[in-house]
Design an enzyme around this catalytic site. Structure first.
Site, short mmCIF file in Angstrom:
data_model
loop_
_atom_site.label_atom_id
_atom_site.label_comp_id
_atom_site.label_asym_id
_atom_site.label_seq_id
_atom_site.Cartn_x
_atom_site.Cartn_y
_atom_site.Cartn_z
N ARG A 88 0.82 -1.21 0.00
CA ARG A 88 0.00 0.00 0.00
C ARG A 88 0.86 1.26 0.00
O ARG A 88 0.31 2.37 -0.06
CB ARG A 88 -0.90 0.01 1.23
CG ARG A 88 -2.31 -0.49 0.96
CD ARG A 88 -3.02 -0.52 2.30
NE ARG A 88 -4.43 -0.38 2.24
CZ ARG A 88 -5.29 -1.39 2.31
NH1 ARG A 88 -4.87 -2.62 2.32
NH2 ARG A 88 -6.59 -1.15 2.36
N ARG A 127 -21.56 -2.60 2.60
CA ARG A 127 -20.86 -3.89 2.64
C ARG A 127 -21.13 -4.67 3.93
O ARG A 127 -21.18 -4.10 5.02
CB ARG A 127 -19.35 -3.64 2.50
CG ARG A 127 -18.52 -4.90 2.63
CD ARG A 127 -17.17 -4.74 2.03
NE ARG A 127 -16.32 -3.83 2.78
CZ ARG A 127 -15.06 -3.58 2.44
NH1 ARG A 127 -14.55 -4.12 1.35
NH2 ARG A 127 -14.33 -2.76 3.16
P1 AMP Z 1 -8.48 -3.65 3.93
O1 AMP Z 1 -9.16 -4.80 4.57
O2 AMP Z 1 -7.48 -4.06 2.89
O3 AMP Z 1 -9.46 -2.61 3.43
O4 AMP Z 1 -7.63 -2.93 5.09
C1 AMP Z 1 -8.27 -2.37 6.22
C2 AMP Z 1 -7.29 -1.50 6.98
O5 AMP Z 1 -6.19 -2.28 7.45
C3 AMP Z 1 -6.65 -0.37 6.18
O6 AMP Z 1 -7.48 0.78 6.12
C4 AMP Z 1 -5.38 -0.13 6.98
O7 AMP Z 1 -5.65 0.58 8.18
C5 AMP Z 1 -4.98 -1.55 7.39
N1 AMP Z 1 -4.10 -2.16 6.36
C6 AMP Z 1 -4.38 -3.24 5.58
N2 AMP Z 1 -3.37 -3.52 4.76
C7 AMP Z 1 -2.40 -2.60 5.03
C8 AMP Z 1 -1.11 -2.34 4.52
N3 AMP Z 1 -0.58 -3.11 3.52
N4 AMP Z 1 -0.41 -1.31 5.03
C9 AMP Z 1 -0.90 -0.54 6.02
N5 AMP Z 1 -2.11 -0.71 6.54
C10 AMP Z 1 -2.88 -1.73 6.06
#
Ligand code: AMP
Length: 219
Positions: A88, A127
């Site tokens: 990310r 969602r």
């Molecule tokens: P997601 O389920 O991919 O939408 O991720 C939910 C939350 O987890 C994000 O908004 C971040 O706070 C954290 N997160 C997930 N993946 C990452 C990553 N690769 N780097 C930093 N934070 C992450």
């Protein structure tokens, strides 16, 4: 077929949904850093407790914590890996290159799912996610057969704590500032492929399979 792939895209682009379909058909492991962090929160581990505030506010969890967590999970990725939600940031992308180098493997393709912002907002706002198998539903676009119950495993559906209007706005802002630049990062390496993610998950899945077949990764 062994393959090392990344799914890129804004929150709500459908990365998780299509990733599950892809790994179900192959021997790959799915690395969803978001799912892993939510599991750490459920276990109330030190990492989970540290990550929760960042996540609820729609901010990124610091790179060093994420990279450490990723390394332990990648140990099982000898048959292929599908990364969803990682990298990310550019620092994470550079760390991934180093980890893959150590593993003696290389990235095959990066698929960027393109979805207009108004559709992202509509998807995230409605969602529902299964607590058990992590399958995703939508109150209006793809409701479960029985209210609150997962069609696939019978698990309980819930709304993620960061799927609220304030966190969603912040996550989109963070996406534009930190994650979108990765599109050019991977374009420069000739690894990037763009797919229209606004359509039905089945069509998106089919397009990705076709792309991988053309690239020699028979999914
Ligand atoms: P997601 O389920 O991919 O939408 O991720 C939910 C939350 O987890 C994000 O908004 C971040 O706070 C954290 N997160 C997930 N993946 C990452 C990553 N690769 N780097 C930093 N934070 C992450």
């Amino acid at each position: 077929m062994k393959a090392y792939l990344i799914l890129l895209g804004a929150p709500g682009a459908g990365k998780g949904t299509v990733a599950k379909r892809l790994v179900d058909k192959n021997g790959w492991i799915q690395i969803s850093t978001g799912d892993m962090l939510r599991e750490e929160i459920a276990k109330q581990s030190p990492l989970g407790l540290e990550a929760k505030n960042y996540m609820d506010q729609g901010n990124l969890v610091p790179d060093d914590l994420i990279i450490k967590m990723l390394k332990t999970h990648l140990e099982h990725g000898e048959n292929g890996v599908l990364l969803d939600g990682f990298p990310r940031t550019e620092a994470q992308a550079i760390a991934l290159d180093a980890i893959f180098f150590e593993m003696g493997v290389s990235l095959d393709s990066v698929v960027n799912l393109l979805v207009p912002e108004e559709l992202l907002l509509a998807r995230l706002g409605g969602r529902l996610v299964c607590k058990e198998c992590k399958a995703s539903f939508h109150k209006l676009f793809s409701p479960p057969k029985e209210v609150g119950v997962c069609d696939h495993c019978g698990g309980t559906l819930y709304q993620r704590s960061d799927d609220n209007p304030e966190s969603i706005q912040q996550r989109l802002k963070v996406y534009h500032a930190s994650t979108k630049p990765l599109i050019d990062f991977y374009k420069d390496k000739s690894l990037l492929f763009e797919i229209d993610g606004s359509r039905d998950a089945e069509e998106v899945y089919f397009d990705i399979i076709t792309l991988l077949e053309k690239r020699g990764n028979n999914a």
